[in-house]
Enzyme design. Structure first.
Site, PDB file in Angstrom:
ATOM      1  N   HIS A 178       0.830  -1.205   0.000  1.00  0.00           N
ATOM      2  CA  HIS A 178       0.000   0.000   0.000  1.00  0.00           C
ATOM      3  C   HIS A 178       0.865   1.255   0.000  1.00  0.00           C
ATOM      4  CE1 HIS A 178      -4.280  -1.425   1.193  1.00  0.00           C
ATOM      5  NE2 HIS A 178      -3.640  -2.407   0.580  1.00  0.00           N
ATOM      6  N   ASP A 179       1.965   1.232   0.734  1.00  0.00           N
ATOM      7  CA  ASP A 179       2.848   2.390   0.771  1.00  0.00           C
ATOM      8  C   ASP A 179       3.400   2.692  -0.618  1.00  0.00           C
ATOM      9  OD1 ASP A 179       4.391   4.464   2.082  1.00  0.00           O
ATOM     10  OD2 ASP A 179       6.133   3.191   1.770  1.00  0.00           O
ATOM     11  N   VAL A 193       0.817   4.053  -3.400  1.00  0.00           N
ATOM     12  CA  VAL A 193       0.129   5.336  -3.235  1.00  0.00           C
ATOM     13  C   VAL A 193       1.038   6.522  -3.548  1.00  0.00           C
ATOM     14  CG1 VAL A 193      -1.053   6.841  -1.584  1.00  0.00           C
ATOM     15  CG2 VAL A 193      -1.538   4.397  -1.619  1.00  0.00           C
ATOM     16  N   GLY A 220       4.617   6.011  -3.673  1.00  0.00           N
ATOM     17  CA  GLY A 220       5.953   5.466  -3.836  1.00  0.00           C
ATOM     18  C   GLY A 220       6.433   4.956  -2.489  1.00  0.00           C
ATOM     19  N   SER A 276       5.087   6.984   3.636  1.00  0.00           N
ATOM     20  CA  SER A 276       4.033   7.968   3.888  1.00  0.00           C
ATOM     21  C   SER A 276       2.822   7.318   4.543  1.00  0.00           C
ATOM     22  CB  SER A 276       3.623   8.669   2.589  1.00  0.00           C
ATOM     23  OG  SER A 276       3.103   7.746   1.648  1.00  0.00           O
ATOM     24  N   HIS A 285      -0.888 -13.317  -0.905  1.00  0.00           N
ATOM     25  CA  HIS A 285      -2.140 -13.641  -0.233  1.00  0.00           C
ATOM     26  C   HIS A 285      -2.113 -15.041   0.376  1.00  0.00           C
ATOM     27  CE1 HIS A 285      -4.842 -10.463  -2.409  1.00  0.00           C
ATOM     28  NE2 HIS A 285      -3.999  -9.933  -1.546  1.00  0.00           N
ATOM     29  N   THR A 286      -1.054 -15.773   0.139  1.00  0.00           N
ATOM     30  CA  THR A 286      -0.922 -17.094   0.743  1.00  0.00           C
ATOM     31  C   THR A 286      -0.861 -17.019   2.261  1.00  0.00           C
ATOM     32  OG1 THR A 286       0.329 -19.170   0.687  1.00  0.00           O
ATOM     33  CG2 THR A 286       1.616 -17.151   0.608  1.00  0.00           C
ATOM     34  N   ASP A 301      -5.846 -17.865   2.032  1.00  0.00           N
ATOM     35  CA  ASP A 301      -5.403 -19.222   1.689  1.00  0.00           C
ATOM     36  C   ASP A 301      -5.885 -20.123   2.812  1.00  0.00           C
ATOM     37  OD1 ASP A 301      -4.118 -21.642   1.351  1.00  0.00           O
ATOM     38  OD2 ASP A 301      -2.080 -20.829   1.371  1.00  0.00           O
ATOM     39  N   ASP A 348       3.914 -20.060   0.690  1.00  0.00           N
ATOM     40  CA  ASP A 348       4.187 -21.088  -0.304  1.00  0.00           C
ATOM     41  C   ASP A 348       3.337 -20.826  -1.547  1.00  0.00           C
ATOM     42  OD1 ASP A 348       1.624 -21.822   0.425  1.00  0.00           O
ATOM     43  OD2 ASP A 348       2.245 -23.583   1.577  1.00  0.00           O
TER      44      ASP A 348
END
Length: 327
Positions: free
Chosen positions: A66-67, A70, A72, A76, A195-196, A247, A255
Site C-alpha cells: 500500500h505504501d 500510493v 511510492g 508515507s 495472499h498465501t 489461503d 508457499d
C-alpha cells in the site's frame, strides 16, 4: 496467450535489474558503512513480533504494498495526522494491521538505539527490510533488499483513492493499476501470491457469497465448499472486524498453495480467482502452482521492482526521527 509461464528462472532473476532514474541511489550494501548491523536489528524485532502475533506478517506485506502504490516507497503510509487527514485513515487503508504498524515503529526505535545508526536509517527502508523478513520467517525466500530510500513528507486521505487495486477488479483493471507502477502482468500475479498468508474482511468478498438473483452463479466462480464455509464465517449480519484466510489450506506458510487453490476455485476475492478464470493469466497460475521455485523467483523479482517505485531523493525526502510524523 500469456507466454510469461515459459520464462526461465534466469530471465525471472534478470527482472531484478530493472532500473530507473528514481532508483539510482538504491543498493544492497547502502548501510554497510553507515549502520552495518541494521538488517540484523530489524530482523530481531520482526521475528519477535511475528512470534507474538502472526497477523504482523501478512500485515507488513500489505503495508509495504500500500505504501509503494500510493506515493511510492516512502513510508508515507506510516504518517499520522492530528486531524485524521492521512493515508491510514482512508477507506482502503483503514484496516491496515495495528501489529504491523507497531512492529515498524519498534524496529525504528531499535535501530536508532544503536549509536552508529541513530537518525541514519529511513522508515521506508525499515519497512522494505521487514517485508522481506516476514516472507522468509514464514517459509518464503530470503532475498537481498535494495536500500537507500528517503521518507516522504506528506500523507493525505484523498490520494489513496484509485491508487490501489480493488477486490472486485478484473484482469484488465489489475494490469492497468500495476502498469502505472512499472509492473507487468507476471509481477502482478507473483505479488498476488503474498495472499498465501493474508486475510480479508467480510466486506471485501461478501458480494461473492451472497448473490440473491442467481444464488449459485458467480463470476468468477467459487468452489461450493468454500462458499458454504464463508457463509458461516460471514453471515448477512457479519461483524466488520471478522476476517477470513485468503489461503484456507496453508494460511500460515508462505508457499505456492495460493495458486493451487485458484485451480480449485478457492480464490476468496474475485480479483484473486480472476487470475485463473481469465485465459490470459491462467498459464502463469498453472506454472506457479506446479513450480514453487519459479513462484519464489518471480516474487523476489516483482517485490524488488515494487521497492523501486517512487523512491524519494534529495529535498523530496528526509530520514524521519519518528516514523509517524515528519521531522
Amino acid at each position: 496467450m500469456d507466454n510469461s509461464h515459459i520464462l526461465l528462472p534466469s530471465l525471472l532473476l534478470s527482472l531484478l535489474f530493472f532500473s530507473s532514474k528514481s532508483t539510482a541511489q538504491l543498493s544492497q550494501n547502502y548501510y554497510a558503512n553507515i549502520c552495518p548491523n541494521v538488517e540484523s536489528i530489524v530482523r530481531a524485532v520482526v521475528a519477535q513480533k511475528v512470534q507474538q502475533s502472526f497477523a504482523a506478517a501478512p500485515g507488513t506485506l500489505r503495508l509495504f504494498f500500500h505504501d509503494c502504490f500510493v506515493r511510492g516507497c516512502d513510508a508515507s503510509v506510516l504518517l499520522v495526522a492530528a486531524n485524521g487527514d492521512d493515508e491510514s485513515h482512508s477507506g482502503a487503508d483503514s484496516t491496515l494491521s495495528p501489529d504491523a504498524l507497531d512492529m515498524i515503529n519498534k524496529a525504528k526505535v531499535a535501530v536508532d538505539s544503536d549509536p552508529q545508526c541513530a537518525n541514519k536509517v529511513s522508515c521506508a527502508d525499515i519497512l522494505a527490510m521487514a517485508a522481506r523478513d516476514v516472507v522468509s520467517l514464514t517459509g518464503g525466500p530470503f532475498y537481498p533488499v535494495e536500500l537507500g530510500r528517503l521518507d516522504g513528507k506528506t500523507s493525505t486521505k484523498a490520494i489513496v483513492k484509485h491508487r490501489l487495486p480493488g477486490p472486485g477488479f478484473n484482469l484488465d483493471e489489475l494490469n492497468a493499476v500495476f502498469a502505472i507502477n512499472g509492473l507487468a502482468q507476471i509481477d502482478m500475479i507473483a505479488l498476488s501470491g503474498a495472499h498465501t498468508i493474508g486475510v480479508s474482511h467480510c466486506d471485501k468478498f461478501v458480494r461473492r457469497i451472497y448473490h440473491f438473483k442467481q444464488p449459485l452463479q458467480f463470476n468468477p466462480p467459487m468452489n461450493q465448499s468454500l462458499l458454504l464455509q464463508m457463509r458461516q464465517v460471514c453471515p448477512l449480519n457479519y461483524s466488520p472486524s471478522t476476517v477470513a484466510m485468503l489461503d484456507s489450506v496453508t494460511p500460515f506458510k508462505f508457499d505456492n498453495a495460493y495458486y493451487l487453490n485458484l485451480q480449485q476455485g478457492m480464490g476468496l476475492l474475485a480479483s484473486d480467482q480472476i487470475l485463473f478464470a481469465d485465459q490470459r493469466s491462467r498459464d502463469t497460475v498453472d506454472f506457479f502452482a506446479t513450480n514453487q521455485t519459479a513462484f519464489e523467483e518471480a516474487f523476489v523479482a516483482a517485490v524488488t521492482k515494487l521497492g523501486r517505485v517512487g523512491v524519494k531523493t534529495g529535498g523530496d525526502g528526509e530520514i524521519r526521527r519518528v516514523c509517524t510524523r515528519v521531522n
